[in-house]
Design an enzyme around this catalytic site. Sequence first.
Site, PDB file in Angstrom:
ATOM      1  N   HIS A  33      -0.562  -0.020  -9.895  1.00  0.00           N
ATOM      2  CA  HIS A  33      -1.270  -0.933  -8.976  1.00  0.00           C
ATOM      3  C   HIS A  33      -1.757  -2.193  -9.719  1.00  0.00           C
ATOM      4  O   HIS A  33      -2.958  -2.482  -9.760  1.00  0.00           O
ATOM      5  CB  HIS A  33      -2.458  -0.222  -8.293  1.00  0.00           C
ATOM      6  CG  HIS A  33      -2.875  -0.926  -7.019  1.00  0.00           C
ATOM      7  ND1 HIS A  33      -3.345  -0.264  -5.915  1.00  0.00           N
ATOM      8  CD2 HIS A  33      -2.887  -2.248  -6.677  1.00  0.00           C
ATOM      9  CE1 HIS A  33      -3.638  -1.135  -4.956  1.00  0.00           C
ATOM     10  NE2 HIS A  33      -3.364  -2.348  -5.401  1.00  0.00           N
ATOM     11  N   ARG A  88       0.850  -1.190   0.000  1.00  0.00           N
ATOM     12  CA  ARG A  88       0.000   0.000   0.000  1.00  0.00           C
ATOM     13  C   ARG A  88       0.888   1.243   0.000  1.00  0.00           C
ATOM     14  O   ARG A  88       1.929   1.273   0.662  1.00  0.00           O
ATOM     15  CB  ARG A  88      -0.910   0.036   1.240  1.00  0.00           C
ATOM     16  CG  ARG A  88      -2.069  -0.949   1.194  1.00  0.00           C
ATOM     17  CD  ARG A  88      -3.095  -0.591   0.125  1.00  0.00           C
ATOM     18  NE  ARG A  88      -4.228  -1.507   0.070  1.00  0.00           N
ATOM     19  CZ  ARG A  88      -4.334  -2.532  -0.776  1.00  0.00           C
ATOM     20  NH1 ARG A  88      -3.378  -2.780  -1.647  1.00  0.00           N
ATOM     21  NH2 ARG A  88      -5.415  -3.303  -0.765  1.00  0.00           N
TER      22      ARG A  88
END
Length: 313
Positions: free
Chosen positions: A276, A228
């Site tokens: 991502h 993250r």
Amino acid sequence: MSLLLLGRWSDAERDRWLSLLQAELPNEQWLLAPPSNAADAAAVEAAIVANPAPGWLAGLPNLRLIQSLWAGVERLLQDATLPVNVPLARMVDPAMNEAMAQTALWAALSLQRGFFDVQAQQLRCEWRQPAQPRAAEWRVLLLGMGELGGRVAAALAAQGYAVSGWSRRPAQVDGVSCLHGDAGLAQGLAQADVVINLLPLTEQTRHFLDAGRFAAMKAGASLVNLARGAHVVEADLLAALDSGHLRRVVLDVFEQEPLPQEHQFWRHPKVTVLPHCAAQTDPRSAASVVRANLQALRSGAALQHLVQRAQGY
Ligand code: NDP
């Protein structure tokens, strides 16, 4: 009873999930929006969700399971209206673990062999052969040895890398030097040529990778963040790269996604940006993970991949 399928996604994405879930779970009633009346709300037995908006799971009196379609659940846990006594399961899917292992192998191999530098040389028509260390001479540290970190560690060890793994509790994994606690972290950071982050985002791990942790890393080491964006203090990372202490960073995740056009990471010569995509949930296999947990719920068997809410993962 019905199943509630909710996500912040396009109609096409929702329809793809619905058709795969219907193939696994025929004969179910599906609701595709938060119920708008008491009868529909009372009928919901399980909610299958992908980043639902805060409040979407409130007011469902007969809800018995919340099944996340994503592996990370930090945003769900931030919803103050999330029902407290309903089991929350996250997505654990072997196909996602394999995808993550591929991304980590690509990053570790490219760093070990200097291929990111070679790519940059090509833009300058520059012919320069990089050093060729052996995999066994290249130590990789996994931060987080869970479903993803554990699989990545095993894949790297199988390729001959020297692998260490750091987790909250003591662990034992064949071929991996397992570390825990502050002393284990200090040892792991000091020895690693590349640190791969696969921690969950919790109160303890937010902004975990800061100036102090970068200083504790070996000079010339690289970082790969596949977990993250909020694990990293971005300004500290840029400072560690610009000072020359860190050699390179591969980032799949960012504090703000999509990464803003004006962000320094896009054009920084020591930063590789991924959108991502390290390991996305694969609906084809994830749908059967959902079916298995619903069957467990209805047969009274143990639910799989439950989140321990107090620890945040
Ligand atoms: P798991 O819950 O299976 O594993 C988490 C690991 O982190 C465990 O080994 C745990 O230790 C360790 N850990 C947690 N807190 C701490 C702490 N404070 N100190 C030390 N170790 C800690 O998670 P997954 O492996 O399934 O996923 C990890 C994360 O990857 C997800 O939360 C998500 O954010 C991210 N992700 C990113 C994707 C991408 O495409 N970029 C795709 C999917 C997930 P212990 O074993 O002792 O409990």
